[in-house]
Design a protein around this motif. Sequence first.
Motif, mmCIF file in Angstrom:
data_model
loop_
_atom_site.group_PDB
_atom_site.id
_atom_site.type_symbol
_atom_site.label_atom_id
_atom_site.label_comp_id
_atom_site.label_asym_id
_atom_site.label_seq_id
_atom_site.Cartn_x
_atom_site.Cartn_y
_atom_site.Cartn_z
ATOM 1 N N ILE B 6 0.785 -1.338 0.217
ATOM 2 C CA ILE B 6 -0.170 0.156 -0.382
ATOM 3 C C ILE B 6 0.515 1.232 0.367
ATOM 4 O O ILE B 6 2.030 1.177 0.812
ATOM 5 N N THR B 7 0.772 2.435 -1.084
ATOM 6 C CA THR B 7 1.173 3.507 -0.948
ATOM 7 C C THR B 7 -0.622 4.762 -0.262
ATOM 8 O O THR B 7 -1.204 4.551 -0.823
ATOM 9 N N THR B 8 0.463 5.659 0.681
ATOM 10 C CA THR B 8 0.319 6.410 0.812
ATOM 11 C C THR B 8 0.242 7.768 0.171
ATOM 12 O O THR B 8 0.506 7.813 -0.588
ATOM 13 N N GLY B 9 -1.018 8.704 0.206
ATOM 14 C CA GLY B 9 -0.524 10.495 -0.547
ATOM 15 C C GLY B 9 -0.608 10.309 -1.901
ATOM 16 O O GLY B 9 -0.192 10.543 -2.409
ATOM 17 N N GLY B 10 -1.285 9.297 -2.617
ATOM 18 C CA GLY B 10 -0.881 8.823 -4.503
ATOM 19 C C GLY B 10 -2.285 9.084 -4.397
ATOM 20 O O GLY B 10 -3.764 9.740 -3.814
ATOM 21 N N LYS B 11 -2.363 9.223 -6.003
ATOM 22 C CA LYS B 11 -4.168 9.392 -6.640
ATOM 23 C C LYS B 11 -5.137 7.777 -6.675
ATOM 24 O O LYS B 11 -6.658 8.311 -6.598
ATOM 25 N N VAL B 12 -4.439 6.834 -6.237
ATOM 26 C CA VAL B 12 -5.334 5.622 -5.540
ATOM 27 C C VAL B 12 -5.701 5.618 -4.467
ATOM 28 O O VAL B 12 -5.131 5.390 -3.438
ATOM 29 N N PRO B 13 -7.477 6.020 -4.217
ATOM 30 C CA PRO B 13 -7.474 5.366 -2.500
ATOM 31 C C PRO B 13 -6.635 3.847 -2.464
ATOM 32 O O PRO B 13 -6.742 3.493 -3.019
ATOM 33 N N ILE B 14 -7.122 3.660 -0.851
ATOM 34 C CA ILE B 14 -6.168 2.242 -0.113
ATOM 35 C C ILE B 14 -7.073 1.241 -0.495
ATOM 36 O O ILE B 14 -6.384 0.425 -0.635
ATOM 37 N N TYR B 15 -8.303 1.362 -0.564
ATOM 38 C CA TYR B 15 -9.035 0.212 -0.822
ATOM 39 C C TYR B 15 -9.353 -0.460 -2.367
ATOM 40 O O TYR B 15 -8.935 -1.101 -2.634
ATOM 41 N N VAL B 49 -3.510 0.035 8.412
ATOM 42 C CA VAL B 49 -4.667 0.114 7.423
ATOM 43 C C VAL B 49 -5.717 -0.196 8.321
ATOM 44 O O VAL B 49 -6.020 -1.186 9.252
#
Lengths: 319, 128
Positions: B6-15, B49
């Motif tokens: 998982i990466t955060t801060g990106g354009k794709v939501p975690i789910y 998460v």
Amino acid sequence: MKAPAIELKRLTRYFGSRPVVRDLDFCVPEGKVTALLGLNGAGKTTTIRILMGLLSPTRGAAMTLGQDATKMSTSTRARIGYLVEGHFLYPSMRVRQCESFQRVGYSQWDDSMFREIVDHFGIDPDAKVSTLSRGQRAGVSLGLVLAPDPELLVLDDPALGLDPVSRRALNETLIEFAGGGRRTVLLSTHLLDDVERIADRVAVMVGGRLKVDASLESFRDRVTFFTVPAGATSDASDAKPFAAVPGLIEARRLGGAWQLAVADADQETMASLSRVAGDAVTRNDTTFSDAVLAYLTRERGDGSFLVSGRQASGSVSTS
Amino acid sequence: MFRIQITTGGKVPIYRQVVDQIRSAIAGGVLAVGDPLPSVRGLASELVVNPNTIAKAYSSLVADGVVESQQGRGYFVTQHRQIYTKRERKRRLEETIAPLVAEAVTLGFGEDELIAEIRKRFAKMTNR
């Protein structure tokens, strides 16, 4: 629907003639992790102190676990874990002593929970507090707050100044703690990446007012970004033409283009954008941090700030 | 081994990231029909998460018919049922092809090169 764990009704607090919290209507639902965001001085800590009954409101009310916060009973207080900013502990005590000192005040205390958390943060229970790092002190504080097994956990900027390892341990502990949906967490923080991971809901305070109160996902869906080449408007350095765009949160100049953040963009927004900039408008993907930052930067008073008359339309509320 | 990242801060939501990675693991044969998915709580702790995010990803996979939930036992990869009409499938495919082709053109790849790359990808998937 279950009663909210915390309910603020038109909560207002002045310090002297200065309003710090203004007309806050806000609910923290039970069983969820709610993140309270805002710049320093936005009123987060004041709000938290009021809902903990440590400060009385000038107007309005705070109901915590169904009770007026100013008249909270000790038995209700015992159901709440409250972690103040800064992780203060007595430096001369050993970690073990912190525990025995704290547990005296509680009828219920989970030794193994405390031990697990302290261990998870890599802390020796015989170490003196004065020798601990900030992250380790956070671990001890968290253990002390969680060991009485509170049903509501209120954390005021728990991640402030933590190293990445402790930050991860903090997030892991919170997920473990809140995971079953039986417990409620309200935390204030500046770390947007962590919010994206652990929060169900996000609330953003700007200048004492609540600007956003939504689930993480609907917040992300409801804020849209547009790019307009600077040459597309009549005056390339003037943000004013965008002020008429319905739902505008922020317009900022980034290199040769304007970056617009808009709440609940609809056909009216599109129509208004094309009146201002023709068909040179493109829609961009939203990241969670960009959406939050759009709300926060506006208040900074730099070039990105726009007329206040549209503020109301730029807020995202409960979903 | 099957591992989600998982990466955060990106354009794709975690789910979405969880959904996409499980889908491609199934498509690539890393997960086979009948394989269990990690438990919601387990995966949530592992990825650090919120469990509700994982639960949401799983229910979206169930809704798409690639995973099934067995009461009390957890989630399992299932024989993929085509739940969409041909037209809807085509629409979804087009939705992903458009940006792919645009990106390829921007990077200076021609039609044949792009098709060759797609072939390679298919071969890689079926060879596992």
